[in-house]
Design an enzyme around this catalytic site. Structure first.
Site, PDB file in Angstrom:
ATOM      1  N   HIS A   1       0.843  -1.170  -0.055  1.00  0.00           N
ATOM      2  CA  HIS A   1       0.166  -0.091   0.114  1.00  0.00           C
ATOM      3  C   HIS A   1       0.816   1.249  -0.206  1.00  0.00           C
ATOM      4  O   HIS A   1       1.980   1.499   0.844  1.00  0.00           O
ATOM      5  CB  HIS A   1      -0.831  -0.013   1.254  1.00  0.00           C
ATOM      6  CG  HIS A   1      -1.698   1.370   1.260  1.00  0.00           C
ATOM      7  ND1 HIS A   1      -2.819   1.454   0.672  1.00  0.00           N
ATOM      8  CD2 HIS A   1      -1.407   2.439   1.712  1.00  0.00           C
ATOM      9  CE1 HIS A   1      -3.460   2.596   0.745  1.00  0.00           C
ATOM     10  NE2 HIS A   1      -2.547   3.229   1.601  1.00  0.00           N
TER      11      HIS A   1
ATOM     12  N   ASP B   1     -15.666   2.931   6.822  1.00  0.00           N
ATOM     13  CA  ASP B   1     -14.436   3.943   6.473  1.00  0.00           C
ATOM     14  C   ASP B   1     -15.066   5.050   5.684  1.00  0.00           C
ATOM     15  O   ASP B   1     -14.583   6.248   5.953  1.00  0.00           O
ATOM     16  CB  ASP B   1     -13.327   3.045   5.861  1.00  0.00           C
ATOM     17  CG  ASP B   1     -12.091   4.147   5.595  1.00  0.00           C
ATOM     18  OD1 ASP B   1     -11.824   4.792   6.792  1.00  0.00           O
ATOM     19  OD2 ASP B   1     -11.854   4.480   4.517  1.00  0.00           O
TER      20      ASP B   1
ATOM     21  N   ARG C   1     -14.930  12.755   8.838  1.00  0.00           N
ATOM     22  CA  ARG C   1     -13.771  13.631   9.411  1.00  0.00           C
ATOM     23  C   ARG C   1     -13.458  14.836   8.347  1.00  0.00           C
ATOM     24  O   ARG C   1     -12.847  15.658   8.813  1.00  0.00           O
ATOM     25  CB  ARG C   1     -12.648  12.584   9.062  1.00  0.00           C
ATOM     26  CG  ARG C   1     -12.675  11.374  10.305  1.00  0.00           C
ATOM     27  CD  ARG C   1     -11.943  10.180   9.870  1.00  0.00           C
ATOM     28  NE  ARG C   1     -10.549  10.450   9.673  1.00  0.00           N
ATOM     29  CZ  ARG C   1      -9.632   9.975   8.775  1.00  0.00           C
ATOM     30  NH1 ARG C   1      -9.871   8.726   8.470  1.00  0.00           N
ATOM     31  NH2 ARG C   1      -8.454  10.327   8.787  1.00  0.00           N
TER      32      ARG C   1
ATOM     33  N   SER D   1      -7.974   3.619   9.095  1.00  0.00           N
ATOM     34  CA  SER D   1      -8.645   3.904   7.855  1.00  0.00           C
ATOM     35  C   SER D   1      -7.992   2.933   6.804  1.00  0.00           C
ATOM     36  O   SER D   1      -8.382   2.180   6.196  1.00  0.00           O
ATOM     37  CB  SER D   1      -8.621   5.334   7.336  1.00  0.00           C
ATOM     38  OG  SER D   1      -9.061   5.320   6.292  1.00  0.00           O
TER      39      SER D   1
ATOM     40  N   LYS E   1      -9.165  -1.401   5.395  1.00  0.00           N
ATOM     41  CA  LYS E   1      -8.987  -1.655   3.975  1.00  0.00           C
ATOM     42  C   LYS E   1      -8.179  -2.783   3.488  1.00  0.00           C
ATOM     43  O   LYS E   1      -8.360  -3.735   2.868  1.00  0.00           O
ATOM     44  CB  LYS E   1      -8.969  -0.569   2.984  1.00  0.00           C
ATOM     45  CG  LYS E   1     -10.273   0.392   3.091  1.00  0.00           C
ATOM     46  CD  LYS E   1     -10.315   1.834   2.683  1.00  0.00           C
ATOM     47  CE  LYS E   1      -9.358   2.899   3.231  1.00  0.00           C
ATOM     48  NZ  LYS E   1      -9.410   4.067   2.871  1.00  0.00           N
TER      49      LYS E   1
HETATM   50  N1  URA Z   1      -5.823   7.390   2.955  1.00  0.00           N
HETATM   51  C1  URA Z   1      -7.178   6.554   3.675  1.00  0.00           C
HETATM   52  O1  URA Z   1      -7.362   5.661   3.239  1.00  0.00           O
HETATM   53  N2  URA Z   1      -7.444   7.048   4.928  1.00  0.00           N
HETATM   54  C2  URA Z   1      -7.175   8.235   5.514  1.00  0.00           C
HETATM   55  O2  URA Z   1      -7.429   8.597   6.378  1.00  0.00           O
HETATM   56  C3  URA Z   1      -6.271   8.776   4.700  1.00  0.00           C
HETATM   57  C4  URA Z   1      -5.511   8.378   3.750  1.00  0.00           C
END
Ligand code: URA
Length: 440
Positions: free
Chosen positions: A82, A161, A168, A183, A187
């Site tokens: 990632h 999320d 947020r 977050s 994923k």
């Molecule tokens: N990328 C994400 O997936 N979540 C965040 O909170 C910030 C960047």
């Protein structure tokens, strides 16, 4: 249980239990807990942080709000990478075929461009015919057959999320490191892989502007991953300078292919070797040092590039484009941005360069925008290079003539010149694992 009591508890910095976190996330997803109470909780988390246990339970709760991909029918160790997002970051396209060349499995879900940063799925779609929304079974079959497949994220991955992020975004709680860590990891854990390498970018083009904040984010994500039973490593990589020279979708595919053929830019090549070696190390191929040597070899001998061709074909792409890179359609307009003075490129504002590429058509200005795959920027000079007045700093490519002036202004603002040659930072600044932090 009452949400107000949980907010009160977090406001005073006390640790929430697994049951309390589950209560608040479930209630939020079902619409039983109002946005204003969740907003208050997010702000309390922003100021008081989360313990490792809270972060884990929060992440697992968000992961379990949707589907968790079942990759158990893929044989072998499944590794995932990632990136927190950068400019010119085409590493997935390079790393995935390298890793698959060794029999490790890369069943990867990637994103589209976001803000000034590009996304792998958009880049892949610049190859004619390439399908990035395969059915799950087809995705799994391709990984079993050739070792690699990359698709866009499915609709129901960690839906909590999406809801939390929207809140947020409007409550000034995006830049909370524990919330970012949870977050991203929700994923990653939902994507079902065995081991994860996190490429946490730091610098002017990155979310995390300082090395310390990038290390803190990586440490929290490593803690969540390891506590959830997944081997996780974070590499902190430099994003004060765009990665490679090409920015924009087909331009980046071209540079990725050149890198796999062994003649890519040095910075991109080295970051890819390091990321791929860490992935292979986690796939238990060999020691990290031996993995680096093996990765160099599959680039040298053509194995990695051949795997890239297989990957393009398997997802319906016309491989003749990557075999003959001149086939990619060129933008109608190419415009050279000239240097106004002489000296050294002392610094680059990578975010401005990324925004310039979006203006030229390489990214979306609104959600509905259609990307122009041929548009973007080829940098001619980067930090550390000597320049003379009138030299070309960068070439802009676009099919929209009206975008050129604004993009040129941003690119010029993106270069700071000086009489002094700057010291270049290492590309890999640190490595974070369960055993601790190594700074390079
Ligand atoms: N990328 C994400 O997936 N979540 C965040 O909170 C910030 C960047």
């Amino acid at each position: 249980m009452r949400m107000i009591d949980l907010i009160e508890k977090k406001k005073h910095g006390q640790e929430l239990t697994k049951e309390e976190i589950k209560f608040f996330l479930d209630g939020f997803v079902k619409g039983e807990i109002p946005d204003y109470q969740v907003s208050a909780m997010l702000m309390a988390i922003y100021f008081n942080g989360m313990t490792d246990n809270e972060m884990l339970e929060f992440t697992l709760g968000v992961r379990d709000s949707g589907d968790v991909v079942d990759l158990s029918s893929i044989k072998g160790i499944k590794v995932d990478k990632h990136s927190t997002g950068g400019v010119g970051d085409k590493t997935t396209l390079v790393i995935a075929p390298i890793v698959a060349s060794f029999g490790a499995k890369m069943a990867k879900m990637s994103g589209r461009g976001l803000g000034h940063t590009g996304g792998t799925v958009d880049k892949m779609e610049s190859i004619p015919g390439m399908n990035t929304s395969l059915e799950t079974q087809k995705f799994i079959d391709i990984v079993n057959e050739i070792g690699v497949s990359v698709i866009g994220q499915t609709g129901n991955l960690a839906p909590a999320d999406k809801k939390l992020y929207a809140l947020r975004d409007v409550t000034s709680t995006v830049d909370s490191i524990p919330l970012i860590a949870a977050s991203i990891m929700s994923k990653k854990l939902a994507a079902g892989n065995d081991a994860i390498v996190l490429d946490v970018k730091t610098g002017s083009g990155a979310f995390m502007k300082t090395l310390d904040s990038a290390i803190e984010l990586a440490s929290k994500m490593v803690s969540i991953g390891e506590n959830a039973g997944k081997r996780t490593i974070g590499l902190i990589t430099e994003m004060d300078i765009p990665l490679g020279y090409n920015i924009g979708n087909s331009l980046e595919v071209i540079e990725a292919a050149q890198t796999l053929q062994g003649h890519g830019p040095e910075d991109l090549t080295n970051v890819c070797i390091e990321l791929a070696s860490n992935l292979l190390y986690m796939a238990e191929l060999d020691t990290l040092e031996n993995c680096r040597e093996k990765v160099r070899k599959v680039i040298r001998d053509g194995t990695a590039f051949n795997k890239f061709v297989d990957f393009v074909k398997a997802q319906g792409g016309d491989a003749s484009y990557v075999e003959n890179l001149d086939k990619f359609e060129k933008a109608k307009i190419s415009y050279e941005v000239k240097c106004k003075t002489s000296g050294y490129v002392y610094e680059m504002d990578t975010e401005k360069i990324g925004i310039a590429s979006v203006i030229l058509g390489a990214g979306r200005k609104t959600k509905e925008d259609v990307i122009d795959f041929a548009s973007g920027i080829k940098l001619a000079k980067k930090t550390g290079d000597e320049v003379k007045q009138g030299d070309t700093l960068a070439i802009l490519y676009t099919n929209d003539e009206s975008s050129v002036k604004d993009a040129e202004t941003l690119v010029l603002e993106g270069y700071t010149l000086s009489d002094n040659k700057p010291e270049l930072k290492p590309l890999i600044l640190a490595r974070v694992s369960k055993d601790g932090i190594e700074r390079y």
